[in-house]
Design a protein around this motif. Structure first.
Motif, short mmCIF file in Angstrom:
data_model
loop_
_atom_site.label_atom_id
_atom_site.label_comp_id
_atom_site.label_asym_id
_atom_site.label_seq_id
_atom_site.Cartn_x
_atom_site.Cartn_y
_atom_site.Cartn_z
N PHE A 75 0.85 -1.19 0.00
CA PHE A 75 0.00 0.00 0.00
C PHE A 75 0.89 1.24 0.00
CE2 PHE A 75 -3.27 -2.91 1.63
CZ PHE A 75 -4.38 -2.49 0.90
N SER A 76 0.61 2.15 -0.92
CA SER A 76 1.37 3.40 -1.04
C SER A 76 0.40 4.57 -0.90
CB SER A 76 2.07 3.45 -2.40
OG SER A 76 2.83 4.63 -2.54
N PRO A 77 0.46 5.35 0.19
CA PRO A 77 -0.50 6.45 0.37
C PRO A 77 -0.52 7.42 -0.81
CG PRO A 77 0.71 6.07 2.40
CD PRO A 77 1.37 5.23 1.35
N HIS A 78 0.65 7.85 -1.26
CA HIS A 78 0.78 8.68 -2.45
C HIS A 78 1.44 7.85 -3.55
CE1 HIS A 78 0.86 11.58 1.00
NE2 HIS A 78 0.02 12.24 0.23
N PRO A 79 1.43 8.34 -4.78
CA PRO A 79 1.97 7.52 -5.87
C PRO A 79 3.48 7.35 -5.88
CG PRO A 79 0.29 9.02 -6.69
CD PRO A 79 0.59 9.45 -5.29
N ASP A 80 4.20 7.80 -4.87
CA ASP A 80 5.65 7.59 -4.85
C ASP A 80 6.16 7.04 -3.52
OD1 ASP A 80 5.13 9.85 -3.36
OD2 ASP A 80 6.58 11.14 -4.38
N ASP A 81 5.29 6.86 -2.54
CA ASP A 81 5.74 6.38 -1.23
C ASP A 81 6.33 4.98 -1.31
OD1 ASP A 81 5.13 8.56 0.58
OD2 ASP A 81 3.03 8.16 0.15
N ASP A 82 5.84 4.17 -2.25
CA ASP A 82 6.35 2.80 -2.35
C ASP A 82 7.84 2.78 -2.67
OD1 ASP A 82 5.68 3.90 -4.85
OD2 ASP A 82 5.30 1.94 -5.75
N VAL A 83 8.24 3.55 -3.68
CA VAL A 83 9.66 3.51 -4.07
C VAL A 83 10.53 4.35 -3.16
CG1 VAL A 83 9.27 2.87 -6.47
CG2 VAL A 83 9.18 5.28 -5.84
N ILE A 84 9.98 5.45 -2.61
CA ILE A 84 10.77 6.27 -1.68
C ILE A 84 11.07 5.49 -0.41
CG2 ILE A 84 10.66 8.29 -0.15
CD1 ILE A 84 9.12 9.75 -2.35
N SER A 85 10.07 4.81 0.10
CA SER A 85 10.19 4.21 1.43
C SER A 85 10.73 2.80 1.41
CB SER A 85 8.82 4.21 2.11
OG SER A 85 8.28 5.51 2.14
N MET A 86 10.37 2.01 0.40
CA MET A 86 10.79 0.61 0.38
C MET A 86 11.08 0.14 -1.05
SD MET A 86 7.23 -1.52 1.04
CE MET A 86 7.95 -2.97 0.27
N GLY A 87 11.62 1.06 -1.85
CA GLY A 87 11.90 0.73 -3.24
C GLY A 87 12.86 -0.43 -3.41
N GLY A 88 13.88 -0.51 -2.55
CA GLY A 88 14.84 -1.61 -2.64
C GLY A 88 14.19 -2.94 -2.32
N THR A 89 13.34 -2.95 -1.31
CA THR A 89 12.62 -4.18 -0.94
C THR A 89 11.64 -4.58 -2.03
OG1 THR A 89 12.86 -3.61 1.40
CG2 THR A 89 11.16 -5.23 0.83
N LEU A 90 10.95 -3.60 -2.60
CA LEU A 90 10.03 -3.88 -3.70
C LEU A 90 10.77 -4.55 -4.86
CD1 LEU A 90 7.44 -1.30 -5.11
CD2 LEU A 90 8.63 -2.89 -6.58
N LEU A 91 11.90 -3.98 -5.24
CA LEU A 91 12.69 -4.55 -6.33
C LEU A 91 13.14 -5.98 -6.01
CD1 LEU A 91 14.80 -1.36 -7.09
CD2 LEU A 91 13.27 -2.46 -8.72
N ARG A 92 13.54 -6.19 -4.76
CA ARG A 92 14.01 -7.52 -4.38
C ARG A 92 12.87 -8.54 -4.39
NH1 ARG A 92 18.63 -8.31 0.09
NH2 ARG A 92 19.67 -7.09 -1.49
N LEU A 93 11.69 -8.13 -3.92
CA LEU A 93 10.54 -9.04 -3.94
C LEU A 93 10.20 -9.46 -5.36
CD1 LEU A 93 8.33 -7.18 -1.30
CD2 LEU A 93 9.16 -9.53 -1.07
N VAL A 94 10.26 -8.51 -6.30
CA VAL A 94 9.99 -8.85 -7.70
C VAL A 94 11.08 -9.76 -8.25
CG1 VAL A 94 9.75 -7.91 -10.03
CG2 VAL A 94 8.67 -6.73 -8.10
N ASP A 95 12.34 -9.39 -8.00
CA ASP A 95 13.47 -10.19 -8.50
C ASP A 95 13.43 -11.62 -7.98
OD1 ASP A 95 14.38 -7.94 -9.79
OD2 ASP A 95 15.97 -7.48 -8.35
N GLN A 96 12.91 -11.79 -6.75
CA GLN A 96 12.91 -13.13 -6.14
C GLN A 96 11.65 -13.93 -6.48
OE1 GLN A 96 13.73 -12.18 -2.01
NE2 GLN A 96 15.93 -11.92 -2.39
N GLY A 97 10.84 -13.41 -7.40
CA GLY A 97 9.76 -14.21 -7.98
C GLY A 97 8.41 -14.14 -7.30
N HIS A 98 8.22 -13.18 -6.39
CA HIS A 98 6.92 -13.07 -5.74
C HIS A 98 5.93 -12.35 -6.65
CE1 HIS A 98 8.53 -14.52 -1.92
NE2 HIS A 98 9.58 -13.74 -2.13
N GLU A 99 4.65 -12.59 -6.41
CA GLU A 99 3.59 -11.89 -7.14
C GLU A 99 3.31 -10.59 -6.40
OE1 GLU A 99 -1.19 -12.20 -7.71
OE2 GLU A 99 -0.10 -14.11 -7.79
N VAL A 100 3.89 -9.49 -6.89
CA VAL A 100 3.85 -8.22 -6.18
C VAL A 100 2.79 -7.30 -6.80
CG1 VAL A 100 5.15 -6.19 -5.47
CG2 VAL A 100 6.29 -8.42 -5.59
#
Length: 644
Positions: free
Chosen positions: A365-390
């Protein structure tokens, strides 16, 4: 009504009595109940109840609860006389940012208070008449019998009302020049600091101190530092709120986050308060504090370090030092994982996340359209790279945070592709472009955007979010734009969280049925949007849980913090390390949000760009782990688990 989590009496350490509640909702309900009791008590005596009222984000829930008590419990305000603390100058009463409008929208239009009993400083008084007007405002308070109860918030400069640093205890109602920090904090309400008035009318510190009772409220971790100075610091005109220490009947009402820095909450052992050393969280807080205080890694702490810094009881109960050090070091080590979705086919006994199921369905959940990458962008990228359905759910459009010239640029772009608008409106795009351009050309400071302009600005942010999702490798259908109704006012001031917001959130949760949920858990967002978005998630989950939703049994919720604040080292339950390359990829994802680049419209108190704040926060967290003796990383993103 829930009791406070803690009540701290005024002592040598805490110079003001404090009540700390689990959250601002419970605290506000308590304050509203006090006010209601006072109104009824004075009515039973046949006397008026004179209230000093504040504006800003702190009292809004109090006013909402008073309105509820009026509608549902018959609380009458017929005997209430009100005096507001302050008003910007100059300021027309009908302006969006006026406190006249604020009070009407939040309180006066919804209760039975007599109009002649309402007093708010007049932002239209001619300058040559201000001194006489302020003198008369003081007289009106005295004629009403003096203020029975004064509500206050506190600004980051320590101001109460608009009494900025330098205001003395004898100051009265007057015209004052606003501090730069105060104007920066108000910039979001005025769509840019350049539109914030430089002056304001305010009751003086002396006027406030004459109230028979004072209740000061503060919410969120962003207020923790100034609350500590007010409650525990020496009286000084550099923090005008410290003058409250001289008042005989003051109550400071806080949520947990705002009270986190107070000594009895942060370091109770320094005051000789009893500590439950079987509490693992308190133990970790004490040991990490000690290591940082003496500038040593955890495994190098000695018994002398414990004894000389107020922790001899911890040694006596849980020692020796070596055993305590090993325990806390291992706990911190176990928070670190390169597999935020869980490592498949691995022993997860000491990992922060479960190994199974793998892959997981993940909803961020991202309150604004950029909070996801600002706050946890590295984790988001890793979750995708590791094959999860994000999946990413953008809870609001973020349209108010787009500059006008960006809207004109995109309207012009659409005009060059006439058919794009013909398909949706049947109207030539040239017409729409000229209408938008004319509106923005004649737009007044602080004026609400037209529906058309709001739509364009929302589409700008939506397009940027989609671009960042593509960079991260998300499938096109995994970005969900909720556009929660509470946000869509076109103004910084939003509507309360409503049933439709909850329904939309529950619907998305049920559709995805995630194994992991990530949500913004920070309360320092100056606009309050993060707080409302988090409440929408929590209430939705609680309603689903009450209805026996089965997929929740296998769902964990992780809270991140955004551009405004980071979790304290002792709070972190999952630490995701980032390499230099991952930090660079995260920066590229943030850069996709071009409308927020270089100079965001609402920067808050920190003038750095969001990517700079994000990287500094990630590097600071990594440095803290390194200083405590843990492995050294380029950056770390931190999370706390919410157990429902």
């Amino acid at each position: 009504m829930a009791p406070p989590l803690a009540t701290l009496p005024a002592t040598a350490g805490a110079r003001l009595p404090v009540s700390i509640y689990a959250d601002s909702e419970e605290a506000s309900a308590s304050v509203a109940a006090q006010i209601a009791d006072l109104i009824r008590e004075r009515a039973a005596e046949g006397q008026p109840c004179v209230l000093g009222l504040a504006t800003g984000s702190s009292p809004t829930r109090v006013y909402e609860e008073l309105v509820r008590l009026h509608r549902e419990d018959g609380l009458s305000f017929q005997n209430v006389v009100s005096f507001n603390l302050d008003e910007y100058y100059p300021m027309a009463p009908g302006s969006l940012q006026s406190y006249v409008r604020f009070m009407r929208e939040y309180l006066f239009d919804h209760i039975d208070i007599r109009p002649e009993n309402v007093h708010i400083p007049d932002g239209t008084v001619p300058k040559e008449q201000i001194n006489e007007y302020c003198r008369r405002y003081e007289e009106q308070i005295k004629e009403a019998g003096g203020i029975d109860l004064q509500l206050l918030g506190i600004g980051r400069t320590g101001h109460i009302g608009f009494n900025e640093p330098g205001s003395g205890p004898a100051s009265r109602t007057r015209l004052i020049t606003l501090d730069h920090v105060t104007r920066t904090d108000a910039a979001s309400d005025f769509y840019g600091e350049e539109n914030v008035p430089r002056r304001a009318l305010t009751m003086g510190v002396g006027t406030i101190l004459e109230a028979r009772k004072i209740v000061l409220m503060a919410w969120g971790e962003g207020k923790a530092a100034v609350v500590k100075r007010m409650v525990e610091g020496e009286v000084t005109d550099s923090v005008p709120a410290t003058y409250l220490q001289s008042h005989p009947d003051v109550q400071v009402v806080l949520d947990e986050a705002a009270g986190a820095d107070l000594t009895p909450r942060k370091t109770p052992w320094l005051q000789g308060l009893p500590c439950d050393w079987q509490d693992a969280a308190l133990l970790r807080k004490a040991v990490t504090w000690l290591a940082r205080t003496v500038s040593k890694p955890i495994l190098k702490l000695t018994e002398e370090d414990y004894n000389e810094n107020g922790l001899s009881d911890l040694l006596a109960e849980s020692g020796p030092a070596y055993d305590i050090n090993i325990r806390v070091f291992n706990e911190l080590q176990h928070t670190i994982t390169g597999w935020p979705g869980g490592k498949p086919n691995a022993d997860d006994t000491y990992r922060p996340e479960r190994a199974a199921p793998f892959p997981k369905r993940v909803l961020i959940f991202s309150p604004h359209p950029d909070d996801d990458v600002i706050s946890m962008g590295g984790t988001l990228l890793r979750l995708v790279d590791q094959g999860h359905e994000v999946h990413v759910a953008y809870q609001t459009s973020g349209n108010i945070a787009v500059f006008d010239d960006e809207a004109i640029r995109f309207a012009e772009f659409v005009a060059d592709y006439d058919h794009a608008f013909r398909l949706t409106s049947g109207e030539p795009a040239d017409n729409i472009y000229h209408r938008v351009a004319d509106f923005l050309k004649n737009k007044q400071p602080g004026q609400v955007d037209s529906d058309e302009v709001q739509q364009i600005k929302g589409l700008i942010r939506r397009g940027e979010a989609k671009s960042a999702c593509r960079l991260a490798g998300l499938p096109e259908g995994n970005a969900h734009f909720q556009d929660l109704p509470f946000y869509e006012t076109g103004r910084v001031r939003k509507k309360p969280l409503g049933d439709e917001d909850i329904r939309l959130t529950m619907e998305l949760l049920n559709r995805i049925q995630p194994h992991q949920i990530y949500a913004a858990g920070d309360l320092s967002d100056p606009h309050g949007t993060h707080r409302v978005c988090l409440a929408a998630i929590f209430q939705s989950i609680q309603q689903l849980q009450a209805s026996g939703t089965p997929w929740l049994d296998d769902c964990w919720v992780w809270l991140y913090r955004g551009a405004w604040q980071e979790w304290d080292i002792d709070q972190i339950e999952m630490a995701v390390p980032l390499s230099p390359q991952e930090l660079t990829r995260k920066r590229r994802a943030i850069f996709k949000h071009q409308s927020q680049k270089d100079r965001p419209l609402f920067p808050g108190a920190d003038q750095r760009e969001f990517w700079q704040r994000s990287e500094a926060r990630n590097r600071t967290t990594a440095k803290l782990y390194d200083e405590l003796g843990l492995p050294e990383y380029e950056g770390i993103e931190a999370f706390v688990r919410w157990e429902f």
